[in-house]
Design an enzyme around this catalytic site. Structure first.
Site, PDB file in Angstrom:
ATOM      1  N   GLY A  33      82.787 -10.548   3.347  1.00 28.80           N
ATOM      2  CA  GLY A  33      81.941  -9.875   2.372  1.00 28.80           C
ATOM      3  C   GLY A  33      81.503  -8.497   2.833  1.00 28.80           C
ATOM      4  O   GLY A  33      82.084  -7.913   3.737  1.00 28.80           O
ATOM      5  N   ALA A  34      80.442  -7.972   2.162  1.00 25.10           N
ATOM      6  CA  ALA A  34      80.009  -6.579   2.362  1.00 25.10           C
ATOM      7  C   ALA A  34      81.242  -5.683   2.180  1.00 25.10           C
ATOM      8  O   ALA A  34      81.584  -4.879   3.043  1.00 25.10           O
ATOM      9  CB  ALA A  34      79.342  -6.366   3.713  1.00 25.10           C
ATOM     10  N   HIS A  39      88.580  -3.395   2.666  1.00 25.30           N
ATOM     11  CA  HIS A  39      88.849  -4.708   2.057  1.00 25.30           C
ATOM     12  C   HIS A  39      89.607  -4.536   0.735  1.00 25.30           C
ATOM     13  O   HIS A  39      90.543  -5.279   0.438  1.00 25.30           O
ATOM     14  CB  HIS A  39      87.545  -5.439   1.740  1.00 25.30           C
ATOM     15  CG  HIS A  39      86.682  -5.755   2.928  1.00 25.30           C
ATOM     16  ND1 HIS A  39      85.454  -5.186   3.129  1.00 25.30           N
ATOM     17  CD2 HIS A  39      86.867  -6.599   3.965  1.00 25.30           C
ATOM     18  CE1 HIS A  39      84.917  -5.666   4.225  1.00 25.30           C
ATOM     19  NE2 HIS A  39      85.749  -6.518   4.768  1.00 25.30           N
ATOM     20  N   ASP A 152      91.667  -4.769  12.582  1.00 26.67           N
ATOM     21  CA  ASP A 152      91.459  -5.841  13.565  1.00 26.67           C
ATOM     22  C   ASP A 152      92.837  -6.301  14.028  1.00 26.67           C
ATOM     23  O   ASP A 152      93.306  -7.392  13.683  1.00 26.67           O
ATOM     24  CB  ASP A 152      90.672  -6.982  12.917  1.00 26.67           C
ATOM     25  CG  ASP A 152      89.343  -6.497  12.371  1.00 26.67           C
ATOM     26  OD1 ASP A 152      88.413  -6.314  13.159  1.00 26.67           O
ATOM     27  OD2 ASP A 152      89.245  -6.257  11.149  1.00 26.67           O
ATOM     28  N   SER A 188      82.154  -3.270   7.713  1.00 21.98           N
ATOM     29  CA  SER A 188      80.883  -3.739   7.145  1.00 21.98           C
ATOM     30  C   SER A 188      79.729  -3.419   8.095  1.00 21.98           C
ATOM     31  O   SER A 188      78.600  -3.175   7.663  1.00 21.98           O
ATOM     32  CB  SER A 188      80.946  -5.242   6.902  1.00 21.98           C
ATOM     33  OG  SER A 188      82.076  -5.548   6.118  1.00 21.98           O
TER      34      SER A 188
HETATM   35  P1  AMP Z   1      85.930  -8.706   7.682  1.00 23.90           P
HETATM   36  O1  AMP Z   1      85.203  -8.871   6.390  1.00 23.90           O
HETATM   37  O2  AMP Z   1      85.378  -7.644   8.569  1.00 23.90           O
HETATM   38  O3  AMP Z   1      86.173 -10.015   8.392  1.00 23.90           O
HETATM   39  O4  AMP Z   1      87.377  -8.169   7.295  1.00 23.90           O
HETATM   40  C1  AMP Z   1      88.187  -8.837   6.369  1.00 23.90           C
HETATM   41  C2  AMP Z   1      89.556  -8.227   6.372  1.00 23.90           C
HETATM   42  O5  AMP Z   1      89.469  -6.845   6.041  1.00 23.90           O
HETATM   43  C3  AMP Z   1      90.230  -8.291   7.759  1.00 23.90           C
HETATM   44  O6  AMP Z   1      91.615  -8.576   7.584  1.00 23.90           O
HETATM   45  C4  AMP Z   1      90.027  -6.896   8.287  1.00 23.90           C
HETATM   46  O7  AMP Z   1      91.005  -6.500   9.229  1.00 23.90           O
HETATM   47  C5  AMP Z   1      90.148  -6.077   7.013  1.00 23.90           C
HETATM   48  N1  AMP Z   1      89.510  -4.776   7.180  1.00 23.90           N
HETATM   49  C6  AMP Z   1      88.252  -4.527   7.621  1.00 23.90           C
HETATM   50  N2  AMP Z   1      88.036  -3.193   7.694  1.00 23.90           N
HETATM   51  C7  AMP Z   1      89.195  -2.602   7.295  1.00 23.90           C
HETATM   52  C8  AMP Z   1      89.609  -1.247   7.163  1.00 23.90           C
HETATM   53  N3  AMP Z   1      88.803  -0.232   7.460  1.00 23.90           N
HETATM   54  N4  AMP Z   1      90.860  -0.989   6.715  1.00 23.90           N
HETATM   55  C9  AMP Z   1      91.711  -2.021   6.418  1.00 23.90           C
HETATM   56  N5  AMP Z   1      91.374  -3.332   6.516  1.00 23.90           N
HETATM   57  C10 AMP Z   1      90.137  -3.610   6.961  1.00 23.90           C
END
Ligand code: AMP
Length: 284
Positions: A33-34, A39, A152, A188
């Site tokens: 989220g966020a 995303h 990531d 986020s």
């Molecule tokens: P998270 O909500 O931080 O667990 O991220 C969810 C998904 O979004 C994961 O696959 C992250 O690698 C991807 N993600 C987060 N930030 C970015 C970004 N700046 N660019 C591309 N993908 C992202």
């Protein structure tokens, strides 16, 4: 179009069963989220590859090694649903803690090797938490395709490995990192930066770009590290968890990019842990 918010597993299963019976493919975008444009780029990729798209939102307690980090993690479900409207996703799956980890839950998915370094070395248990929740989300959503960010990168490699090792039948698709105009990788956690820290945050990416360029000219990581560390310290970064050159495939440590490699960094700025990684040119 507002996508249905699905909170129960039986309801989700009824939807995915009908889609598969109709011969449709299912793409999943797991998130905590966020939601930001990073995303949303995954959602756009999913929409272009899969017939049906499920975005999952679950702040997974098992992947937080620090209770304060878990408590402070931004939660913006209403806003998230609004941001997803223009993509016309088929479902937003928002399970609660009991659905994911019911009383007596006692299984952990653990990926060896890849998780010993980088974030794995600095966040004990983190990748076990990620691997366990991702395995559950893949089976719960019956996904054919899953979309993860290169932001990531270590997580992406861990997920690729577990999907392969456990024959989950999910194609894991990596998507490029989306950045703010000043180079800061969208995250986020950026919401937690003070105004002052937000100004300093892009310096980490700037330092990384400088190193990547020098590596491309044939310089060695070990020679470049001291000046990079100094620049980060001067910019108020309190501690560097790692700033390392590693091979893309098995994440082994390198001093020069003699095989496909990326530069990885994690550092703390005003109480927020920032991570990033970038491609580096291959030395011929
Ligand atoms: P998270 O909500 O931080 O667990 O991220 C969810 C998904 O979004 C994961 O696959 C992250 O690698 C991807 N993600 C987060 N930030 C970015 C970004 N700046 N660019 C591309 N993908 C992202």
């Amino acid at each position: 179009m507002t996508a249905p918010i699905v909170r129960s597993l039986p309801e989700l299963r009824a939807m995915t069963k009908a889609w598969h019976m109709a011969g449709e493919t299912i793409g999943v975008v797991p998130t905590m989220g966020a939601l930001h444009d990073g995303h949303l780029s995954l959602v756009a990729a999913a929409k272009s590859r899969a017939d049906r798209v499920i975005v999952t939102i679950f702040v997974n307690p098992k992947q937080f090694n620090n209770p304060e980090d878990l408590a402070n993690y931004p939660r913006t479900e209403h806003e998230d649903a609004r941001k997803l409207e223009r993509f016309a996703v088929d479902a937003i799956y928002v399970p609660d803690g009991d659905t994911m980890y019911p009383q007596g839950f006692s299984t952990t998915v653990s990926v060896d090797g890849l998780t010993d370094v980088l974030c794995g070395a600095h966040r004990p248990g983190h990748f076990d938490g990620v691997a366990t929740v991702v395995t559950k989300l893949f089976t719960q959503t019956s996904a054919d395709l899953a979309f993860f960010g290169e932001k990531d990168f270590q997580q992406l490699q861990v997920v690729r490995r577990l999907a392969r090792d456990l024959d989950l039948g999910v194609e894991v698709v990596g998507c490029p990192t989306i950045r703010e105009i000043d180079g800061l990788a969208m995250s986020s956690r950026n919401l937690l930066l003070s105004d002052r820290a937000r100004v300093k945050a892009p310096i980490m990416h700037e330092v990384m770009e400088g190193i990547a360029e020098a590596l491309g000219r044939g310089e060695a990581m070990s020679d470049l590290y001291p000046a990079a560390e100094k620049r980060l310290m001067n910019a108020d970064f309190l501690s560097i968890d790692y700033l390392e050159l590693r091979a893309c495939d098995d994440l082994s440590l390198l001093d020069r990019p003699t095989r496909p490699a990326r530069l990885f960094a994690a550092a703390h700025l005003a109480g927020v842990r920032l991570i990033d990684n970038i491609d580096v040119p291959l030395l011929s």
